[in-house]
Design an enzyme around this catalytic site. Structure first.
Site, PDB file in Angstrom:
ATOM      1  N   ASP A  85      -4.510  69.194  37.995  1.00 13.34           N
ATOM      2  CA  ASP A  85      -4.695  67.908  38.684  1.00 13.34           C
ATOM      3  C   ASP A  85      -6.177  67.557  38.886  1.00 13.34           C
ATOM      4  OD1 ASP A  85      -1.883  68.109  39.048  1.00 13.34           O
ATOM      5  OD2 ASP A  85      -2.158  69.121  40.975  1.00 13.34           O
ATOM      6  N   GLU A 138       4.101  59.731  39.202  1.00  8.53           N
ATOM      7  CA  GLU A 138       3.115  60.368  40.099  1.00  8.53           C
ATOM      8  C   GLU A 138       1.750  60.345  39.420  1.00  8.53           C
ATOM      9  OE1 GLU A 138       4.318  64.495  40.574  1.00  8.53           O
ATOM     10  OE2 GLU A 138       3.932  64.937  38.476  1.00  8.53           O
TER      11      GLU A 138
HETATM   12  O1  FUB Z   1       0.111  70.055  41.442  1.00 10.59           O
HETATM   13  C1  FUB Z   1       1.291  69.695  42.116  1.00 10.59           C
HETATM   14  C2  FUB Z   1       1.820  68.408  41.580  1.00 10.59           C
HETATM   15  O2  FUB Z   1       2.103  68.527  40.192  1.00 10.59           O
HETATM   16  C3  FUB Z   1       0.860  67.245  41.634  1.00 10.59           C
HETATM   17  O3  FUB Z   1       0.694  66.716  42.917  1.00 10.59           O
HETATM   18  C4  FUB Z   1       1.501  66.356  40.654  1.00 10.59           C
HETATM   19  O4  FUB Z   1       0.739  65.269  40.258  1.00 10.59           O
HETATM   20  C5  FUB Z   1       1.806  67.321  39.530  1.00 10.59           C
HETATM   21  O5  FUB Z   1       0.691  67.525  38.707  1.00 10.59           O
END
Ligand code: FUB
Length: 339
Positions: A32, A242
């Site tokens: 991320d 997301e």
């Molecule tokens: O790293 C945990 C979660 O996985 C992140 O918040 C999302 O965007 C995905 O990458």
């Protein structure tokens, strides 16, 4: 002299090219990556993946991260420094579990680290921590940002100095559990569960002058197709899941995000930072691993995307961050990257 200069240029180019699409570090797992240039240096704010021994599930319980390490380098291809623990979950008074994807911002001599973490009731909130240095250590505020929820904060500061936070994520990111405006602990575990209704939107809120709170309402980041029809819940290849990001190029606002269960990075554009946005297309094909998450940054006149995959571990919750080039085509579209 000229030949020598050309050789130096070539070596620089070769070093950079060899560095692109390779894990930036291998001594820890990182994911991320939110990249920024602060004071002429590249800083990367990633999640710090660990193996907590929690079985994989659709709720993302296996992503049980507990601190952040900030990485930096003086140029693409340069040596990467790990600045150690910048914030530990045990120092966040309201935190329960799972420190997920962070972002950072700078204003008036202070650096801000924005982070999602579940509170003691297991509800994701977004917190903020401050430091006088881009690499931390960061001191968290005592409470989460009022009115914040879900995951994946991305802070964009426009040319007029106004900062906006984009945030949200469905499934384990809990965005669907806020559909009524209040958290529903027994709500859907995935999305709105009606294929024919507009998909859940990412959220955006203006940040207050001191960067510590929202200033004004939380709005929907609407994404429509070229006929003005909002993307539907069933449209898994294109709808928001997301991992949002915002960048501005040629006076256009590019909202970029992950489609989650179909693993693309997609973009949508607008004349305003808060939209509405028109869907543009995929700009990165799926990486190795289930999650896909990115940031986009201009460095010395070239555009780069920082992202992650699972090259080092082959395990979806043990990721490694990478960087590669991003192309803006003359017609405003983004070039498709095959990672
Ligand atoms: O790293 C945990 C979660 O996985 C992140 O918040 C999302 O965007 C995905 O990458």
């Amino acid at each position: 002299e000229k030949e020598k200069e050309a050789n130096v240029e070539e070596t620089k180019e070769t070093t950079e090219k060899g560095f692109l699409t390779q894990p930036l570090v291998s001594h820890i797992y990182t994911a991320d990556p939110s990249a920024h240039v602060f004071d002429g240096r590249i800083y990367i704010y990633p999640s710090h993946d660990i193996d907590a021994g929690i079985p994989e599930n659709d709720n993302g319980d296996h992503f049980d991260m507990r601190d952040y390490h900030i990485l930096s380098m003086d140029s693409i291809g340069g040596e990467v420094t790990d600045h150690g623990v910048a914030l530990d979950i045990k120092d966040i008074p309201w935190a329960g579990r799972q420190l997920w994807a962070p972002d950072a911002a700078y204003k008036n001599g202070t650096y801000y680290l924005y982070f999602p973490v579940k509170d003691k009731d297991d509800v994701f909130r977004i917190g903020v921590a401050t430091s006088k240095s881009p690499q931390g250590p960061f001191t968290p505020e005592k409470e989460p940002i009022k009115g914040s929820f879900s995951i994946d904060p991305a802070v964009f500061t426009d040319d007029d100095g106004t900062s906006y936070m984009y945030f949200g994520g469905i499934w384990g990111g809990q965005l669907q559990q806020w559909a009524s405006g209040k958290f529903d602990a027994n709500g859907s575990k995935t999305d709105l569960e009606d294929p024919n209704v507009p998909a859940l939107s990412c959220k955006v809120a203006k940040l207050s002058d001191d960067m510590l709170q929202f200033d004004g309402p939380v709005q929907d980041v609407i994404i429509s197709d070229s006929n003005g029809k909002p993307l539907l819940t069933s449209d898994h290849d294109r709808r928001f899941f997301e991992g949002s990001w915002m960048h501005k190029y040629n006076n256009k606002y590019y909202f970029t995000y992950s489609t989650g269960d179909t693993h693309y990075l997609d973009y949508a554009t607008s004349d305003k930072p808060t939209g509405p946005f028109v869907y543009g297309g995929h700009f990165m094909n799926p990486v190795q691993g289930w999650t896909t998450h990115h940031s986009i940054v201009e460095i010395n006149g070239k555009w780069y995307i920082f992202y992650h995959d699972t090259q080092l571990s082959g395990k979806t919750h043990l990721r490694n961050v990478k960087v590669t080039e991003l192309t803006h085509n003359p017609d405003g579209s983004l070039g498709l990257i095959n990672p």
